[in-house]
Design a protein around this motif. Sequence first.
Motif, PDB file in Angstrom:
ATOM      1  N   THR A   1       0.830  -1.201   0.000  1.00 27.78           N
ATOM      2  CA  THR A   1       0.000   0.000   0.000  1.00 27.78           C
ATOM      3  C   THR A   1       0.868   1.255   0.000  1.00 27.78           C
ATOM      4  N   ALA A   2       0.417   2.249  -0.743  1.00 33.49           N
ATOM      5  CA  ALA A   2       1.081   3.551  -0.738  1.00 33.49           C
ATOM      6  C   ALA A   2       0.007   4.624  -0.904  1.00 33.49           C
ATOM      7  N   GLY A   3       0.265   5.803  -0.358  1.00 36.30           N
ATOM      8  CA  GLY A   3      -0.697   6.883  -0.482  1.00 36.30           C
ATOM      9  C   GLY A   3      -0.208   8.153   0.163  1.00 36.30           C
ATOM     10  N   ASN A   4      -1.014   9.222   0.042  1.00 38.80           N
ATOM     11  CA  ASN A   4      -0.640  10.504   0.642  1.00 38.80           C
ATOM     12  C   ASN A   4      -1.825  11.198   1.300  1.00 38.80           C
ATOM     13  N   LEU A   5      -2.817  10.417   1.767  1.00 41.23           N
ATOM     14  CA  LEU A   5      -3.965  11.016   2.450  1.00 41.23           C
ATOM     15  C   LEU A   5      -3.641  11.412   3.885  1.00 41.23           C
ATOM     16  N   GLU A   6      -2.642  10.765   4.474  1.00 47.80           N
ATOM     17  CA  GLU A   6      -2.285  10.956   5.880  1.00 47.80           C
ATOM     18  C   GLU A   6      -3.528  10.771   6.757  1.00 47.80           C
ATOM     19  N   ASN A   7      -3.906  11.761   7.572  1.00 48.72           N
ATOM     20  CA  ASN A   7      -5.045  11.581   8.482  1.00 48.72           C
ATOM     21  C   ASN A   7      -6.279  12.367   8.025  1.00 48.72           C
ATOM     22  N   SER A   8      -6.421  12.496   6.695  1.00 47.30           N
ATOM     23  CA  SER A   8      -7.526  13.268   6.114  1.00 47.30           C
ATOM     24  C   SER A   8      -7.448  14.720   6.605  1.00 47.30           C
ATOM     25  N   PHE A   9      -8.497  15.242   7.260  1.00 49.83           N
ATOM     26  CA  PHE A   9      -8.505  16.630   7.741  1.00 49.83           C
ATOM     27  C   PHE A   9      -8.389  16.704   9.265  1.00 49.83           C
TER      28      PHE A   9
ATOM     29  N   PHE B   1      -8.990  18.858  14.494  1.00 50.81           N
ATOM     30  CA  PHE B   1      -8.551  18.491  15.851  1.00 50.81           C
ATOM     31  C   PHE B   1      -9.360  17.319  16.418  1.00 50.81           C
ATOM     32  N   THR B   2      -9.830  16.454  15.528  1.00 48.45           N
ATOM     33  CA  THR B   2     -10.584  15.276  15.954  1.00 48.45           C
ATOM     34  C   THR B   2     -10.453  14.190  14.894  1.00 48.45           C
ATOM     35  N   ASN B   3     -10.599  12.940  15.313  1.00 54.86           N
ATOM     36  CA  ASN B   3     -10.579  11.826  14.368  1.00 54.86           C
ATOM     37  C   ASN B   3     -11.933  11.595  13.705  1.00 54.86           C
ATOM     38  N   GLU B   4     -12.920  12.351  14.089  1.00 55.07           N
ATOM     39  CA  GLU B   4     -14.237  12.209  13.475  1.00 55.07           C
ATOM     40  C   GLU B   4     -14.157  12.580  11.988  1.00 55.07           C
ATOM     41  N   GLY B   5     -14.840  11.803  11.167  1.00 52.17           N
ATOM     42  CA  GLY B   5     -14.928  12.121   9.750  1.00 52.17           C
ATOM     43  C   GLY B   5     -13.735  11.717   8.911  1.00 52.17           C
ATOM     44  N   ARG B   6     -12.780  10.987   9.481  1.00 51.57           N
ATOM     45  CA  ARG B   6     -11.628  10.558   8.688  1.00 51.57           C
ATOM     46  C   ARG B   6     -12.065   9.566   7.615  1.00 51.57           C
ATOM     47  N   PHE B   7     -11.408   9.648   6.448  1.00 52.06           N
ATOM     48  CA  PHE B   7     -11.743   8.746   5.349  1.00 52.06           C
ATOM     49  C   PHE B   7     -11.363   7.310   5.701  1.00 52.06           C
ATOM     50  N   ALA B   8     -12.144   6.371   5.180  1.00 53.00           N
ATOM     51  CA  ALA B   8     -11.933   4.950   5.491  1.00 53.00           C
ATOM     52  C   ALA B   8     -10.582   4.453   5.007  1.00 53.00           C
ATOM     53  N   TYR B   9     -10.039   5.067   3.985  1.00 54.99           N
ATOM     54  CA  TYR B   9      -8.849   4.545   3.308  1.00 54.99           C
ATOM     55  C   TYR B   9      -7.634   5.450   3.496  1.00 54.99           C
ATOM     56  N   ASP B  10      -7.639   6.297   4.518  1.00 51.96           N
ATOM     57  CA  ASP B  10      -6.474   7.150   4.750  1.00 51.96           C
ATOM     58  C   ASP B  10      -5.440   6.407   5.608  1.00 51.96           C
ATOM     59  N   GLY B  11      -4.368   7.119   5.991  1.00 54.81           N
ATOM     60  CA  GLY B  11      -3.374   6.534   6.875  1.00 54.81           C
ATOM     61  C   GLY B  11      -1.968   6.551   6.335  1.00 54.81           C
ATOM     62  N   GLN B  12      -1.813   6.435   5.004  1.00 52.75           N
ATOM     63  CA  GLN B  12      -0.478   6.447   4.418  1.00 52.75           C
ATOM     64  C   GLN B  12      -0.042   7.884   4.134  1.00 52.75           C
ATOM     65  N   ALA B  13       1.257   8.125   4.263  1.00 50.37           N
ATOM     66  CA  ALA B  13       1.789   9.469   4.038  1.00 50.37           C
ATOM     67  C   ALA B  13       3.010   9.395   3.132  1.00 50.37           C
TER      68      ALA B  13
ATOM     69  N   ILE C   1     -18.794  21.068  11.071  1.00 49.67           N
ATOM     70  CA  ILE C   1     -17.789  20.926  10.008  1.00 49.67           C
ATOM     71  C   ILE C   1     -18.386  20.100   8.883  1.00 49.67           C
ATOM     72  N   TYR C   2     -18.127  20.542   7.651  1.00 50.23           N
ATOM     73  CA  TYR C   2     -18.640  19.864   6.462  1.00 50.23           C
ATOM     74  C   TYR C   2     -17.453  19.390   5.623  1.00 50.23           C
ATOM     75  N   ILE C   3     -17.454  18.103   5.294  1.00 50.01           N
ATOM     76  CA  ILE C   3     -16.378  17.525   4.490  1.00 50.01           C
ATOM     77  C   ILE C   3     -16.999  16.990   3.196  1.00 50.01           C
ATOM     78  N   GLY C   4     -16.668  17.639   2.087  1.00 48.91           N
ATOM     79  CA  GLY C   4     -17.179  17.203   0.790  1.00 48.91           C
ATOM     80  C   GLY C   4     -16.102  16.491   0.003  1.00 48.91           C
ATOM     81  N   THR C   5     -16.502  15.484  -0.753  1.00 52.63           N
ATOM     82  CA  THR C   5     -15.496  14.711  -1.480  1.00 52.63           C
ATOM     83  C   THR C   5     -16.049  14.146  -2.775  1.00 52.63           C
ATOM     84  N   LEU C   6     -15.167  13.915  -3.704  1.00 53.30           N
ATOM     85  CA  LEU C   6     -15.446  13.163  -4.925  1.00 53.30           C
ATOM     86  C   LEU C   6     -14.335  12.135  -5.067  1.00 53.30           C
TER      87      LEU C   6
END
Length: 547
Positions: free
Chosen positions: A231-239, A244-256, A536-541
């Motif tokens: 696995t490789a990626g650059n989403l890190e911890n989303s926003f 200042f919270t882990n709420e709303g993090r994307f399911a597939y984030d984590g890699q930096a 907080i509103y998180i929009g994505t495509l």
Amino acid sequence: MSKKLNKLSLKTISAIALKSSLKSTKYQLIAALSILVATNPAHAETNFIDIDNQNSMGQVTSVNQLSDVSPTDWAYEALRSLVERYGCIVGYPDRTFRGNRALSRYEFAAGLNACMQSIERLIGTGGVSEEDIAALRRLIAEFETELAALGARVDNLEGRVAFLEDNQFSTTTKLAGEVAFTLADAFGGDVTNPTTGLREDFSAQTTFTSRVRLQMSTSFTGNDVLYTRLTAGNLENSFASQTFTNEGRFAYDGQAGNNLTLDRLHYYFSPTRNLRVFTMASLGGHHFYADTFNSGLEAGGGAGGALSRFGERNPIYRLGLGGQGLGLRTQLGDKFELSAGYLARGGNNPAEGRGLLNGNYSAMGQLVFKPSNRFKLGLTYINSYDPNGAGSAFNFGGTGTRFGNLQGLGLDGIPVASNSYGVQGQFDISPKFSLRAWGGYTNARLIETGSAEIWNYAVALAFPDLGKEGSLGAIIVGAEPYLTGLSVPNAVDFAKDTPLHVEVSYKYPINDRISLTPGLIVLTAPNQNSGANDPIYIGTLRTTFSF
């Protein structure tokens, strides 16, 4: 003459048989055979073949003896010729022929052989005229082009098969990949920085990120599988750094940093018919072996399910996520299923306070009741321990508020032993509408200090094939893990607002390999404090490629 005719007949048979093999019914075999044996009936001998090779009856002498054959059938004349003039076709004991039944190549070869034997006998007795030989020669000339084309096709196929055999990836391994591109942004009013305690304008920029997975699935016995995933990626911890919270993090984030890592190494096998064993050497998780009651939205951290980590499953399944361990799953009769497992983060570390048995661990048991294919209910219990405890090791796998993860409460370094209880269910009301729900309660015992109570719950509505086959619409409403009670001396005061998580998404398949997923995540009270933080509103495509 007989040898010459045999050669001519074989060429003709090859052409007609190859053409007929593109079809699949007995009537089509009859049509081909009737051409091959169009010779003088006066010298024909009784020689029949049971095409079905089972439950046969004796040779019929008239096509009228076959109850399911009528003069309107397209192959009637051919069948009548073979039955009444050459005797090389029979039927079933119930006097049916079943001409539209599927035909195998073996049966086709048997039919050809029987009728060719009839031809050979005619040749031996001089019953073949010059006109017959001329007719066969005309057939050969007719099919000469087809024979040449078929020969070229066979040569081409043999070459392609040889190439595939020489260049195949593996005889035991399948390679699957997933690439996700995400265009996202987050909006809000003011948020409180937990480090400074100051209220400040929410600031987040539009991002375009990616994540790549390559997974090899290898089987050694046909009843086992070894998963090796890069696995490789650059989403890190989303926003999370902005919210200042882990709420709303994307399911597939984590890699930096697009660094390539071997993040999953699992081996599954079945020692008995009803028992499946899951060994996890890297990135262990309870959701790998236990049902999480959220099919379609549960993607194991993939980019094909829910947008958020919370939307995938009850967060208590994330306790102990990332360690090493073992899982079991077995059927108990027709309606019950039992899952159990043990995970240890740091199970590969021999240092004091680490390892499989002397450090962080999470042990789970789950009983599933499934009275029908449309409804199932599960009860889950997890016992876990974090020696490094509150403020660092204890967490719900990148979900929940800071207080729900026992952070920002002055409890750093206190070991935590916890008991978590979950109930979850799924009811597929129709093929295009499914209701899912879960609830989780955690009682965390702060060793020699006190205790804490943490809750989470959600309702999810899923709409498979909404607008197009393969699509999935989803609405998820709930509360990520949040702290509701804290019993410790001189406890830090904290807000107890319900941190609602609202998620709406629609996965639309462009084709079998590409899908688009627009969606919106709303956090009504980030960090369970509506007074200090605006929504907080998180929009994505999200664009997902799979191969």
